[in-house]
Design an enzyme around this catalytic site. Structure first.
Site, PDB file in Angstrom:
ATOM      1  N   CYS A  42     -42.773  17.273  23.094  1.00  0.00           N
ATOM      2  CA  CYS A  42     -42.196  16.191  23.914  1.00  0.00           C
ATOM      3  C   CYS A  42     -43.247  15.571  24.840  1.00  0.00           C
ATOM      4  O   CYS A  42     -43.401  14.353  24.896  1.00  0.00           O
ATOM      5  CB  CYS A  42     -41.017  16.728  24.725  1.00  0.00           C
ATOM      6  SG  CYS A  42     -40.338  15.519  25.855  1.00  0.00           S
ATOM      7  N   CYS A  47     -41.608  12.557  22.943  1.00  0.00           N
ATOM      8  CA  CYS A  47     -40.832  11.696  23.854  1.00  0.00           C
ATOM      9  C   CYS A  47     -41.664  10.939  24.899  1.00  0.00           C
ATOM     10  O   CYS A  47     -41.483   9.730  25.081  1.00  0.00           O
ATOM     11  CB  CYS A  47     -39.818  12.521  24.637  1.00  0.00           C
ATOM     12  SG  CYS A  47     -39.195  13.969  23.809  1.00  0.00           S
ATOM     13  N   LYS A  50     -44.401   8.501  23.496  1.00  0.00           N
ATOM     14  CA  LYS A  50     -43.629   7.492  22.741  1.00  0.00           C
ATOM     15  C   LYS A  50     -43.007   6.474  23.682  1.00  0.00           C
ATOM     16  O   LYS A  50     -43.131   5.275  23.488  1.00  0.00           O
ATOM     17  CB  LYS A  50     -42.571   8.219  21.906  1.00  0.00           C
ATOM     18  CG  LYS A  50     -41.593   7.378  21.117  1.00  0.00           C
ATOM     19  CD  LYS A  50     -40.396   6.869  21.866  1.00  0.00           C
ATOM     20  CE  LYS A  50     -39.550   7.869  22.582  1.00  0.00           C
ATOM     21  NZ  LYS A  50     -38.743   8.734  21.784  1.00  0.00           N
ATOM     22  N   TYR A 185     -34.981   8.302  13.889  1.00  0.00           N
ATOM     23  CA  TYR A 185     -35.460   8.009  15.239  1.00  0.00           C
ATOM     24  C   TYR A 185     -36.923   7.551  15.225  1.00  0.00           C
ATOM     25  O   TYR A 185     -37.281   6.547  15.805  1.00  0.00           O
ATOM     26  CB  TYR A 185     -35.423   9.278  16.097  1.00  0.00           C
ATOM     27  CG  TYR A 185     -34.075   9.811  16.474  1.00  0.00           C
ATOM     28  CD1 TYR A 185     -33.569   9.591  17.748  1.00  0.00           C
ATOM     29  CD2 TYR A 185     -33.317  10.571  15.594  1.00  0.00           C
ATOM     30  CE1 TYR A 185     -32.349  10.118  18.136  1.00  0.00           C
ATOM     31  CE2 TYR A 185     -32.097  11.103  15.971  1.00  0.00           C
ATOM     32  CZ  TYR A 185     -31.620  10.867  17.234  1.00  0.00           C
ATOM     33  OH  TYR A 185     -30.418  11.384  17.618  1.00  0.00           O
ATOM     34  N   GLU A 189     -38.415   3.866  16.142  1.00  0.00           N
ATOM     35  CA  GLU A 189     -39.144   3.725  17.404  1.00  0.00           C
ATOM     36  C   GLU A 189     -40.571   3.237  17.172  1.00  0.00           C
ATOM     37  O   GLU A 189     -41.062   2.345  17.880  1.00  0.00           O
ATOM     38  CB  GLU A 189     -39.129   5.058  18.158  1.00  0.00           C
ATOM     39  CG  GLU A 189     -37.719   5.387  18.640  1.00  0.00           C
ATOM     40  CD  GLU A 189     -37.576   6.712  19.372  1.00  0.00           C
ATOM     41  OE1 GLU A 189     -36.566   6.891  20.040  1.00  0.00           O
ATOM     42  OE2 GLU A 189     -38.470   7.577  19.261  1.00  0.00           O
ATOM     43  N   HIS A 444     -20.717  -6.119  39.172  1.00  0.00           N
ATOM     44  CA  HIS A 444     -20.916  -7.473  38.663  1.00  0.00           C
ATOM     45  C   HIS A 444     -22.135  -8.125  39.296  1.00  0.00           C
ATOM     46  O   HIS A 444     -22.339  -7.957  40.500  1.00  0.00           O
ATOM     47  CB  HIS A 444     -19.659  -8.293  38.979  1.00  0.00           C
ATOM     48  CG  HIS A 444     -19.693  -9.655  38.387  1.00  0.00           C
ATOM     49  ND1 HIS A 444     -19.553  -9.877  37.031  1.00  0.00           N
ATOM     50  CD2 HIS A 444     -19.872 -10.869  38.973  1.00  0.00           C
ATOM     51  CE1 HIS A 444     -19.628 -11.188  36.801  1.00  0.00           C
ATOM     52  NE2 HIS A 444     -19.830 -11.804  37.958  1.00  0.00           N
ATOM     53  N   GLU A 449     -20.662  -3.505  33.041  1.00  0.00           N
ATOM     54  CA  GLU A 449     -19.268  -3.709  33.461  1.00  0.00           C
ATOM     55  C   GLU A 449     -18.363  -3.948  32.259  1.00  0.00           C
ATOM     56  O   GLU A 449     -17.149  -3.738  32.332  1.00  0.00           O
ATOM     57  CB  GLU A 449     -19.160  -4.851  34.479  1.00  0.00           C
ATOM     58  CG  GLU A 449     -19.444  -6.231  33.932  1.00  0.00           C
ATOM     59  CD  GLU A 449     -19.354  -7.317  35.006  1.00  0.00           C
ATOM     60  OE1 GLU A 449     -18.387  -7.338  35.781  1.00  0.00           O
ATOM     61  OE2 GLU A 449     -20.266  -8.169  35.060  1.00  0.00           O
TER      62      GLU A 449
HETATM   63  P1  NDP Z   1     -34.845  11.770  10.909  1.00  0.00           P
HETATM   64  O1  NDP Z   1     -34.216  12.949  10.312  1.00  0.00           O
HETATM   65  O2  NDP Z   1     -34.212  11.130  12.095  1.00  0.00           O
HETATM   66  O3  NDP Z   1     -35.046  10.648   9.801  1.00  0.00           O
HETATM   67  C1  NDP Z   1     -35.727  10.939   8.608  1.00  0.00           C
HETATM   68  C2  NDP Z   1     -35.817   9.699   7.757  1.00  0.00           C
HETATM   69  O4  NDP Z   1     -36.552  10.034   6.589  1.00  0.00           O
HETATM   70  C3  NDP Z   1     -34.461   9.192   7.301  1.00  0.00           C
HETATM   71  O5  NDP Z   1     -34.489   7.801   7.212  1.00  0.00           O
HETATM   72  C4  NDP Z   1     -34.344   9.831   5.922  1.00  0.00           C
HETATM   73  O6  NDP Z   1     -33.520   9.135   5.036  1.00  0.00           O
HETATM   74  C5  NDP Z   1     -35.777   9.725   5.442  1.00  0.00           C
HETATM   75  N1  NDP Z   1     -36.036  10.652   4.361  1.00  0.00           N
HETATM   76  C6  NDP Z   1     -35.976  12.001   4.404  1.00  0.00           C
HETATM   77  N2  NDP Z   1     -36.261  12.517   3.191  1.00  0.00           N
HETATM   78  C7  NDP Z   1     -36.501  11.493   2.367  1.00  0.00           C
HETATM   79  C8  NDP Z   1     -36.832  11.380   1.002  1.00  0.00           C
HETATM   80  N3  NDP Z   1     -36.982  12.460   0.245  1.00  0.00           N
HETATM   81  N4  NDP Z   1     -36.997  10.150   0.480  1.00  0.00           N
HETATM   82  C9  NDP Z   1     -36.837   9.043   1.247  1.00  0.00           C
HETATM   83  N5  NDP Z   1     -36.517   9.077   2.554  1.00  0.00           N
HETATM   84  C10 NDP Z   1     -36.360  10.292   3.123  1.00  0.00           C
HETATM   85  O7  NDP Z   1     -36.325  12.223  11.222  1.00  0.00           O
HETATM   86  P2  NDP Z   1     -37.460  11.630  12.145  1.00  0.00           P
HETATM   87  O8  NDP Z   1     -38.714  12.048  11.499  1.00  0.00           O
HETATM   88  O9  NDP Z   1     -37.249  10.192  12.441  1.00  0.00           O
HETATM   89  O10 NDP Z   1     -37.242  12.433  13.486  1.00  0.00           O
HETATM   90  C11 NDP Z   1     -37.179  13.847  13.462  1.00  0.00           C
HETATM   91  C12 NDP Z   1     -36.293  14.374  14.551  1.00  0.00           C
HETATM   92  O11 NDP Z   1     -36.959  14.230  15.791  1.00  0.00           O
HETATM   93  C13 NDP Z   1     -34.994  13.625  14.711  1.00  0.00           C
HETATM   94  O12 NDP Z   1     -33.987  14.167  13.911  1.00  0.00           O
HETATM   95  C14 NDP Z   1     -34.685  13.775  16.170  1.00  0.00           C
HETATM   96  O13 NDP Z   1     -33.884  14.901  16.324  1.00  0.00           O
HETATM   97  C15 NDP Z   1     -36.019  13.973  16.826  1.00  0.00           C
HETATM   98  N6  NDP Z   1     -36.429  12.780  17.570  1.00  0.00           N
HETATM   99  C16 NDP Z   1     -35.649  12.322  18.595  1.00  0.00           C
HETATM  100  C17 NDP Z   1     -36.010  11.201  19.294  1.00  0.00           C
HETATM  101  C18 NDP Z   1     -35.137  10.685  20.393  1.00  0.00           C
HETATM  102  O14 NDP Z   1     -34.293  11.438  20.878  1.00  0.00           O
HETATM  103  N7  NDP Z   1     -35.278   9.424  20.796  1.00  0.00           N
HETATM  104  C19 NDP Z   1     -37.241  10.474  18.998  1.00  0.00           C
HETATM  105  C20 NDP Z   1     -37.968  11.026  17.888  1.00  0.00           C
HETATM  106  C21 NDP Z   1     -37.568  12.133  17.223  1.00  0.00           C
HETATM  107  P3  NDP Z   1     -31.956   9.483   4.898  1.00  0.00           P
HETATM  108  O15 NDP Z   1     -31.311   9.040   6.147  1.00  0.00           O
HETATM  109  O16 NDP Z   1     -31.555   8.747   3.695  1.00  0.00           O
HETATM  110  O17 NDP Z   1     -31.902  10.975   4.722  1.00  0.00           O
END
Ligand code: NDP
Length: 465
Positions: A42, A47, A50, A185, A189, A444, A449
């Site tokens: 983080c 976080c 980022k 996410y 982002e 307001h 609101e």
């Molecule tokens: P996510 O799990 O959020 O997203 C992964 C992405 O990769 C999805 O779009 C998924 O598609 C795609 N994907 C996975 N496998 C394949 C595949 N075999 N082929 C094609 N596409 C694929 O992971 P992130 O890496 O974005 O983030 C990891 C974690 O980190 C998050 O789950 C979150 O918990 C945490 N995080 C939180 C943040 C916040 O709170 N603001 C910021 C950054 C990270 P599909 O949906 O189709 O599976």
């Protein structure tokens, strides 16, 4: 057997640090071992940097928006190296704060990579943070695994050419063209960061809408917001290979399209970081994907060994790891009942511009429990009536269980969504009803609101099977 410590925490990320500090405050003899970054993902490669980079990416649009208010400043150019240097300086300040905070709490710090010898002892070996360290063994009555997670890449030819979020924070230059794979996410982002700083961004994802798992209306709103930011979305698509060529990289998609780019960024999920931990020596079992399985008290399959945060691969969010670490330390060492959290109503935010934030259930999840009243609004926030940025909408949605009239889900996409949602999360966690929102006087003029003036139900949603 006598132990050097009551508690050894492996990993000084958000969860591990909280667990160690609270345990020490209850009088336990605590040690923490960290192999790479004080403060963990983080603070160093997640976080915090980022969010600073998201903020950096917003100034260009703000300068343009100011013209409608009479300002005449020009957008100018962005210096990536200046941003990265400023970010690095702030992160090293935070690293120092983490170390001194732990030391002041009377916690013993070790640098190196921890590997279990057995269920009550680990060997601390050299690591990036302590390459010349002499290996030593540390014993503890209880051990907490708080090692977090690490990005995963898709297993396709040329995947080695792709970067992940770990690399993105240290790029020497901002790539002019970026292909972002994944629409979770991190994908969203970083698409926003690069687009805001001037890169041409293509997002590739395999669903119809980004952000699988979120409310469908909000996913559709996010798709529009991504388009409004000038990002090209390739939905229903997955990359099949990456090739290096004279002008960068060629990303071939399964629909036959080839995207030429300077940088391929895989944001395709994360996996628990358990490499070389020697879990087998301690009898700690893992499930699919290396996830350490724990019971409600965070205890693993081995008595006296616990796991918190991303390494358990449940809700992979910093505040959840912190809550788990705090709760565990209270449970083990406090004379008072442990502090509890409502993880069922964990709020979530995606820091795009504009951001999106959610608490509770999506309409699709809530409809499994009963008939719903849905309140939905979409409007141009006041700032953009003068800025002229008419495609920067705010979207709000309340999901209300019809029988109890409880607000079971609240979702916002728009400027300051995350700031607005934190307060709403209290209301949803408290189980407040729509009438409680209605009898709350608005502030307001604000966007927030609208949350207390949503008088007319948009639709009724039947219970799904
Ligand atoms: P996510 O799990 O959020 O997203 C992964 C992405 O990769 C999805 O779009 C998924 O598609 C795609 N994907 C996975 N496998 C394949 C595949 N075999 N082929 C094609 N596409 C694929 O992971 P992130 O890496 O974005 O983030 C990891 C974690 O980190 C998050 O789950 C979150 O918990 C945490 N995080 C939180 C943040 C916040 O709170 N603001 C910021 C950054 C990270 P599909 O949906 O189709 O599976």
């Amino acid at each position: 057997m006598s132990h050097e410590f009551d508690l050894l925490v492996i990993g000084a990320g958000s969860g591990g640090v909280r667990c160690a500090r609270i345990a020490a405050s209850h009088g336990a003899r605590v040690a923490v071992v960290e192999s790479s970054h004080w403060g963990g993902t983080c603070v160093n490669i997640g976080c915090v940097p980022k969010k600073l980079m998201v903020q950096a990416s917003e100034y260009g649009d703000l300068i343009e928006d100011s013209h409608g208010f009479g300002w005449s400043s020009t957008r100018g150019t962005h210096n990536w190296a200046t941003l990265i240097a400023a970010k690095d300086k702030e992160i090293s300040r935070l690293n120092g704060i983490y170390v001194s905070m732990l030391e002041k709490a009377g916690i013993t710090l070790f640098t190196g990579h921890a590997r279990f010898k057995d269920a009550q002892s680990v060997v601390i070996e050299p690591s990036v943070l302590a390459p010349d360290a002499t290996p030593r063994t540390v014993t503890a009555k209880r051990i907490v695994i708080a090692t977090g997670s690490t990005p995963v890449k898709l297993d396709i030819p040329g995947a080695d050419y792709a970067i992940t979020s770990d690399d993105a924070f240290y790029l020497k230059e901002r790539p002019q063209r970026v292909v972002l794979i994944g629409s979770g996410y991190i994908g969203i982002e970083f698409a926003g960061i690069f687009a805001g700083l001037g890169s041409t961004v293509d997002m590739v994802y395999r669903q119809d809408l980004p952000l699988r798992g979120f409310d469908e209306d909000m996913r559709a709103a996010m798709k529009e917001a991504i388009t409004a930011r000038g990002i090209t979305q390739h939905s229903h698509a997955s990359p099949t290979q990456i090739e290096k060529n004279d002008t960068g990289y060629a990303v071939t998609l399964d629909n036959g399209q080839v995207l030429q780019t300077d940088c391929v960024f895989m944001a395709t999920g994360r996996r628990p970081k358990i490499d070389s931990l020697g879990l087998e020596n301690a009898g700690v079992q893992t499930a699919k994907g290396g996830r350490i399985t724990v019971n409600a008290q965070q205890e693993t399959s081995q008595a006296g060994i616990y796991a918190i945060g991303d390494v358990t691969d449940r809700i992979n969010l910093t505040p959840v790891a912190i809550a788990e670490g705090h709760h565990l330390a209270d449970t083990l060492y406090s004379k008072e009942p442990p502090r509890t959290w409502s993880l069922d109503t964990t709020p979530k935010a995606v820091f795009f511009s504009p951001p999106m934030a959610s608490v509770g259930l999506s309409e699709e999840e809530a409809a499994k429990n009963g008939v719903l009243d849905i309140y939905f609004t979409r409007f141009t926030p006041m700032r953009h009536t003068l800025s002229g940025r008419k495609d920067r909408k705010t979207v709000m949605k309340l999901v209300v269980d019809q029988a109890s009239q409880k607000v079971v889900g609240a979702h916002i996409l728009g400027d300051d969504a995350a700031e607005m949602l934190q307060g709403v999360a209290i209301a949803v966690t408290a189980g407040l009803r729509k009438i409680d929102f209605d009898r709350t006087v608005g502030i307001h003029p604000t966007s927030a609101e609208e949350l207390v003036t949503l008088r007319t139900r948009t639709r009724e949603t039947p219970k799904t099977a």
